[in-house]
Design a protein around this motif. Structure first.
Motif: not given
Ligand code: DAH
Length: 337
Positions: A228-233, A238-245
């Motif tokens: 998540t930190l990687f995605a936001q950096e 403000k980037t949101r993340v989601r994890f899918r199986p």
């Protein structure tokens, strides 16, 4: 009034300036001063009309002769300046404009790759590398992908021979690193990978960055936090993340991580296929069989791994819709980064 004496003085003065000129600019100044439209000699020639008739022919002839002499002196001085320049740098015309030297820049893929690596370096990861021509064993088998495993079809492999491939992903670097080093470890592995694939989102060679963290107590929460930190950096705070199986043979459980669409911010658009989400990487908890293949005890060690495609991230970051632009090497494209 003009007399012969004044004309002779004028001539001497003009010759002195013409012959003393150090460059073309000086020479031109001298020409204008004496022979220009308002030049001193020109004024004399104009005023002849007003002279008494008996003086006109004498002064007129002398003035015209001086004019010719000055013009000859100008030509000679010009030739002399040119000779001097040529003697200094023969065959070089110093008045030509110079050739521009273009400043080189890092390729946009290199830039993004370095940027991503720096994010993980700041989180305490170090960089590992491995060969691009790889043994089948490292590319597949040690990653829990045996010969007949259907997962081999997920990646169109370039075979060098039966046992050697062009690596299809950076995951074999996980194996090579664990064989070499004892846990705990925290690495990222950037590099080129190859697949027999080519269209607007695939090139036969592209780049991935692999990540691996192994310790006694690494959890899925660590995986989520770090990615998540990687995605936001990378894409903004403000980037949101989601994890899918998902499924990968070398991780269990496996996930894919999506980020909120960088174009529409989640509202739905053409780029995200109207879902509001963009898939950017695969990840999961390291499969026990992977630990076994490198001699780590799966009862003692846990870890997570992830792999991401650099071109895809660069395309999203820069708003590029054709991956092939990166490798056509058109300066007008490359210069923009
Ligand atoms: N190697 C996978 C691929 O190329 C990406 C990947 C997925 C790497 C999950 C990982 C992982 O390390 O845990 O598609």
């Amino acid at each position: 009034m003009i007399d012969e004496k004044r004309l002779e003085d004028l001539k001497e003065e003009a010759l002195k300036e013409i012959r003393g000129a150090q460059d073309e600019k000086g020479l031109e100044a001298a020409r204008v001063k004496f022979l220009g439209r308002k030049g001193e000699l020109t004024q004399v020639l104009k005023s002849i009309a007003k002279l008494p008739p008996e003086l006109k022919p004498v002064i007129g002839r002398l003035a015209n002769q001086i004019k010719r002499e000055l013009e000859a002196a100008l030509k000679e001085a010009q030739a002399e300046l040119k000779r001097r320049k040529e003697a200094f740098l023969p065959g070089v015309d110093l008045t030509l404009p110079g050739r521009p030297y273009l400043l080189g820049k890092l390729h946009p893929i290199t830039q993004v790759m370095q940027e991503i690596c720096e994010i993980f370096l700041r989180m305490g990861f170090s960089i590992a590398t491995g060969p691009e021509i790889e043994l089948d064993y490292y590319n597949f088998e040690a990653l829990n992908i045996p010969p007949d495993h259907p997962a081999r079809d997920m990646q169109a492999t370039f075979y060098v021979d039966e046992k050697v491939v062009l690596r299809t992903h950076t995951s074999p670097i996980q194996i090579r690193t664990m064989e070499r080093e004892k846990p705990p470890l925290r690495i990222i592995a950037p590099g080129k990978v190859y697949r027999c694939d080519s269209d607007v989102t695939h090139t036969p060679m592209f780049h991935q960055i692999e990540g691996l963290m192994v310790d006694r107590e690494v959890s899925f929460a660590d995986l989520k936090g770090i990615l998540t930190l990687f995605a936001q950096e990378t894409f903004g705070e403000k980037t949101r993340v989601r994890f899918r199986p998902s499924y990968f043979p070398f991780t269990e459980p496996s996930v894919e991580m999506d980020i909120s669409c960088v174009i529409c911010d989640g509202d739905g658009c053409r780029v995200c296929g109207h879902t509001g989400w963009l898939e950017i990487l695969g990840a999961g908890m390291v499969h026990p069989n992977v630990f076994r293949s490198v001699g780590y005890d799966p009862e003692e060690w846990v870890g997570f791994a992830f792999g991401l495609g650099v071109e895809r991230i660069a395309m999203l970051k820069f708003g590029i819709d054709d991956i092939r632009l990166f490798y056509e090497n058109h300066l007008r494209f490359l210069e923009q980064f």
